[in-house]
Enzyme design. Structure first.
Site, PDB file in Angstrom:
ATOM      1  N   SER A 268     -71.461  -8.875 -87.325  1.00  0.00           N
ATOM      2  CA  SER A 268     -71.151  -8.306 -86.051  1.00  0.00           C
ATOM      3  C   SER A 268     -71.835  -7.295 -85.734  1.00  0.00           C
ATOM      4  CB  SER A 268     -69.257  -7.817 -86.338  1.00  0.00           C
ATOM      5  OG  SER A 268     -69.948  -6.317 -87.153  1.00  0.00           O
ATOM      6  N   ASP A 269     -72.210  -7.131 -84.414  1.00  0.00           N
ATOM      7  CA  ASP A 269     -72.864  -5.877 -83.749  1.00  0.00           C
ATOM      8  C   ASP A 269     -72.107  -4.504 -84.205  1.00  0.00           C
ATOM      9  OD1 ASP A 269     -74.642  -4.161 -82.708  1.00  0.00           O
ATOM     10  OD2 ASP A 269     -74.399  -5.345 -80.759  1.00  0.00           O
ATOM     11  N   TRP A 270     -71.997  -3.613 -83.979  1.00  0.00           N
ATOM     12  CA  TRP A 270     -72.153  -2.019 -84.623  1.00  0.00           C
ATOM     13  C   TRP A 270     -71.085  -1.954 -84.263  1.00  0.00           C
ATOM     14  CZ3 TRP A 270     -75.303  -4.329 -87.415  1.00  0.00           C
ATOM     15  CH2 TRP A 270     -75.644  -3.891 -88.239  1.00  0.00           C
ATOM     16  N   PHE A 271     -69.854  -1.468 -85.113  1.00  0.00           N
ATOM     17  CA  PHE A 271     -68.488  -1.896 -84.754  1.00  0.00           C
ATOM     18  C   PHE A 271     -68.093  -2.401 -83.605  1.00  0.00           C
ATOM     19  CE2 PHE A 271     -70.272   2.825 -85.625  1.00  0.00           C
ATOM     20  CZ  PHE A 271     -69.463   3.347 -86.795  1.00  0.00           C
ATOM     21  N   GLY A 272     -68.747  -3.471 -83.827  1.00  0.00           N
ATOM     22  CA  GLY A 272     -68.158  -4.955 -82.756  1.00  0.00           C
ATOM     23  C   GLY A 272     -66.817  -5.341 -83.462  1.00  0.00           C
TER      24      GLY A 272
END
Length: 774
Positions: A268-272
């Site tokens: 995932s993208d960061w905190f996605g």
């Protein structure tokens, strides 16, 4: 850490516990506890992030300033590996506590500048250098490249992306990935997919037709997956047709893995994303940077029987498959001393080749060696060049060569009084910015605004026109992650326009010339003022060697050979997606759940322009532009001859001769467009880029035979009514151009039989989109 790992390894060996690299991955997974598996599927947290959810983890910062790490399980021989940002270079902390050494990285040109070289060999060499720095600084995975489509000029992150065209984007990303991974370091191609605006990027639903997805927004990713085998793919923040990309099984499993054959890791993208369980089920193997809530949710779902542990095992296997390839797993003794000097030379060359000469009346450039010595350097941006965009695409480099330094290095003299005037102005703005930071909480990726323009009196301009040989005036812009641009970023300010007008009037009255430099990461308005100066050089944001790269082109040391990978419109309103892009009402991205309620272009964006992105729209509908896709001038002239097409059964081998008929050495970019036969069942653009190639440096009178390969399937269009790639029978025109509107030669090819290749009927919009049509 090394002693602890060794101790664990000895104990594990004595107990016959499977060790990663010695036992099979399946055996290691079987030996893991559920808790260990779930820890491995999320990161170990990230320092410096303010978030409503606490981050977890025990792994120490192996490389300070890196974006994240994975969880180490010493008893199974599983080390932590390091992930760092890096489209324009490795992003880590340059200084460390209790350490006198420095850890600077090379700031290379932004992706838009790299793409404007149209030189895949050069871009691969940039990737090779970036990958080497990652390797020598202890980074295992580079979170790059970003290859989303430049759908609209105001996207705040366009500087990280390559083009409005998927053929350019896919080929540039492929070259970059090959270069990085040649070092034994992995990449994470991003942001998969349709991440084309920053406004509410964590909550916006991109609503896109299946055809536009297949032909425009996914095609570049397909190219790099099939041709460069990236180790990992990063999902985007946004929803795609109603589902978060990181929770979308059709995107991550049906398309990416089953149809395209991807074998690597998805992160995932960061905190996605929102739902960790659905992310696991969809095939988003690893969640970064990792939160306590994600861990608890996954553990709970497995124990309640809501999440099959076989899915966890599948995802863990993909994570382990990535780890065994990394330098940390292979115990590479990284030096912390990459060859920054040689990499700076590569950055300088890449900066040169990415510059686009937009105007050059009366041979203003290159600067005359006999008549140009002293320069009036005007514009605040001339004294505050921007090497790249802010956010995760930024790089901590040891230095940045200013324009003044570049000019002085080449032997030019700058008017000292003007330099002092602007220097004082920039210093005052810097002090105000630092004072403002004391009053507010600094946000992650926040960057200093571009300096305001100062009013240059007529008295000063008169003096400069008498005492200097030419005026060089820079227009600059800044952009970055987490915020889109607004229309005032696209248009010149009143002060900028007045400075250009007054400078041109005054210098032309003295029979002297004016050059405008554009230090930008995005498209800006040029149509209303481009006839005023004698030359315009689009320098982009080309990294730490920017001042030297610019002057190399201005002086004629190298001939400009860059061309636009996007269209410069006359005005924003000419772009069909204007009504479907946030125009400044709510610019800051908000990762919390209370960001909804603003409606169109915030909560959702309808891609009503469909396949008509960039030149596909402007050329098909014959709309005026300021500069067309593929445009760029040179200091010399080229002719094309002898076009040839040979069908070898799977590909079309296409070739053409390019001759330099001018009096200076230079490189030419041949762009191959194809016009397809019409089909009443669905529309087609007037022409589409299918391949491109750049010559070597051709001396005056020299000819090179350029070859390009077009796979048969590249001529297909996506027929969403039958969910199939369809190559229609009829006559195809192969158009050899210097830009999309400068077609030099045409060669026709007849296809006698329609070919249809069905694919999965997936990723359909859940709401009706009123798509644009002829």
């Amino acid at each position: 850490m090394g002693l602890m790992l060794a101790t664990f390894s000895l104990v594990a060996h004595a107990q016959n516990i499977p060790q990663l690299g010695q036992a099979t991955i399946a055996e290691v997974v079987k030996a893991m506890t559920l808790e260990e598996k779930v820890h491995l599927l999320i990161g170990t947290g990230m320092d410096g992030i303010i978030n409503d959810q606490p981050v977890i983890g025990e792994t120490k910062n192996i490389v300070p300033g890196a974006a994240g790490t994975t969880y180490a399980i010493p008893r199974l021989g599983i080390p932590a590996v390091v992930l760092a940002d890096g489209p324009a270079g490795v992003r880590i902390s340059p200084k460390r506590e209790n350490d006198t050494a420095t850890y600077y990285c090379t700031h290379f040109p932004i992706a838009t500048s790299l793409a404007s070289t149209w030189n895949t060999e050069l871009v691969q060499s940039v990737g090779q250098a970036i990958g080497n720095e990652a390797l020598e600084y202890g980074v295992d995975i580079l979170l790059a490249p970003a290859l989303n489509i430049q759908r609209y000029p105001l996207c705040g992150r366009n500087f990280e992306y390559y083009s409005e065209d998927p053929v350019v984007s896919g080929n540039m990303a492929t070259a970059y990935v090959k270069g990085v991974q040649n070092n034994g370091v992995g990449v994470s191609v991003k942001h998969f997919a349709a991440n084309n605006q920053e406004s509410n990027r964590t909550g916006n639903d991109a609503r896109v037709s299946q055809r536009a997805l297949r032909e425009i927004y996914l095609k570049g990713f397909e190219t790099v997956i099939k041709n460069a085998a990236p180790w990992t793919v990063m999902t985007s923040y946004n929803l795609l047709n109603g589902i978060y990309t990181s929770e979308n099984g059709e995107l991550l499993t049906d398309l990416l893995r089953q149809e395209w054959g991807f074998k690597g890791l998805v992160m995932s993208d960061w905190f996605g994303g929102k739902n960790a369980v659905r992310q696991m089920q969809a095939g988003n193997d690893m969640l970064q940077p990792g939160t306590e809530k994600q861990y608890n949710d996954i553990i709970s779902a497995v124990k309640k029987g809501e999440l099959d542990e076989k899915i966890i095992d599948r995802n863990v296997s993909n994570v382990l498959g990535m780890i065994v390839r990394t330098p940390h797993f292979k115990k590479y003794a990284y030096s912390n001393h990459p060859d920054l000097k040689s990499h700076a030379d590569i950055a300088r060359q890449a900066g040169q080749e990415g510059m686009v000469l937009l105007e050059n009346r009366n041979n203003t450039l290159p600067l005359s060696q006999t008549s140009v010595h002293k320069i009036a350097l005007l514009g605040s941006a001339s004294y505050s060049l921007t090497p790249g965009g802010s956010g995760s695409g930024d790089v901590h480099s040891a230095y940045m060569v200013s324009l003044a330094e570049g000019l002085k290095n080449a032997g030019y003299e700058i008017d000292a009084e003007t330099e002092q005037l602007y220097g004082k102005h920039i210093e005052e703005l810097d002090e105000k910015y630092q004072d403002s930071l004391k009053q507010i909480k600094k946000l992650m990726f926040m960057s200093q605004p571009a300096p305001s323009e100062i009013t240059m009196s007529q008295e000063i301009l008169n003096r400069l026109s008498n005492e200097t040989d030419i005026a060089i005036l820079t227009v600059g812009r800044k952009s970055g992650e987490g915020k889109d641009c607004i229309p005032s970023d696209f248009n010149l300010s009143v002060d900028e326009r007045q400075l250009i007008e007054n400078t041109c009037r005054t210098f032309h009255a003295a029979n002297k010339k004016v050059l405008v430099l554009l230090n930008v990461g995005n498209v800006i308005e040029t149509a209303s003022w481009k006839d005023l100066p004698d030359a315009i050089l689009l320098a982009w944001e080309c990294g730490q060697e920017m001042g030297n790269s610019i002057v190399d082109v201005l002086s004629g040391k190298v001939s400009p050979s860059g061309k636009l990978t996007m269209t410069f419109p006359v005005k924003l309103e000419d772009i069909p997606s204007t009504t479907n892009f946030p125009m400044g009402e709510h610019q800051i991205d908000n990762p919390t759940d209370d960001s909804s309620g603003f409606g169109k272009n915030w909560d959702y964006t309808d891609y009503e322009e469909d396949i008509y992105v960039g030149y596909r729209y402007f050329d098909t509908f014959k709309k005026d532009v300021s500069y067309p896709f593929g445009y760029g001038l040179s200091y010399t002239t080229f002719t094309y001859s002898s076009p040839r097409i040979v069908d070898n059964g799977r590909n079309y081998n296409v070739s053409i001769n390019v001759t330099n008929i001018g009096d200076k050495a230079g490189k030419e970019i041949v762009q191959l467009y194809v016009s397809s036969p019409l089909n009443p069942a669905y529309e087609k653009p007037q022409r589409e880029l299918k391949a491109f190639s750049k010559t070597r440096m051709l001396q005056p009178g020299e000819t090179e035979a350029i070859s390009m390969i077009i796979p048969h399937e590249a001529l297909a269009s996506f027929n969403q009514d039958i969910s199939a790639w369809q190559t229609d029978k009829g006559i195809y025109s192969f158009l050899f151009g210097s830009s999309s509107r400068d077609i030099r030669l045409t060669k026709e090819l007849r296809i006698g039989k329609q070919n249809t290749v069905p694919v999965g009927n997936i990723l359909r919009p859940k709401t009706q989109i009123s798509v644009f049509s002829k």
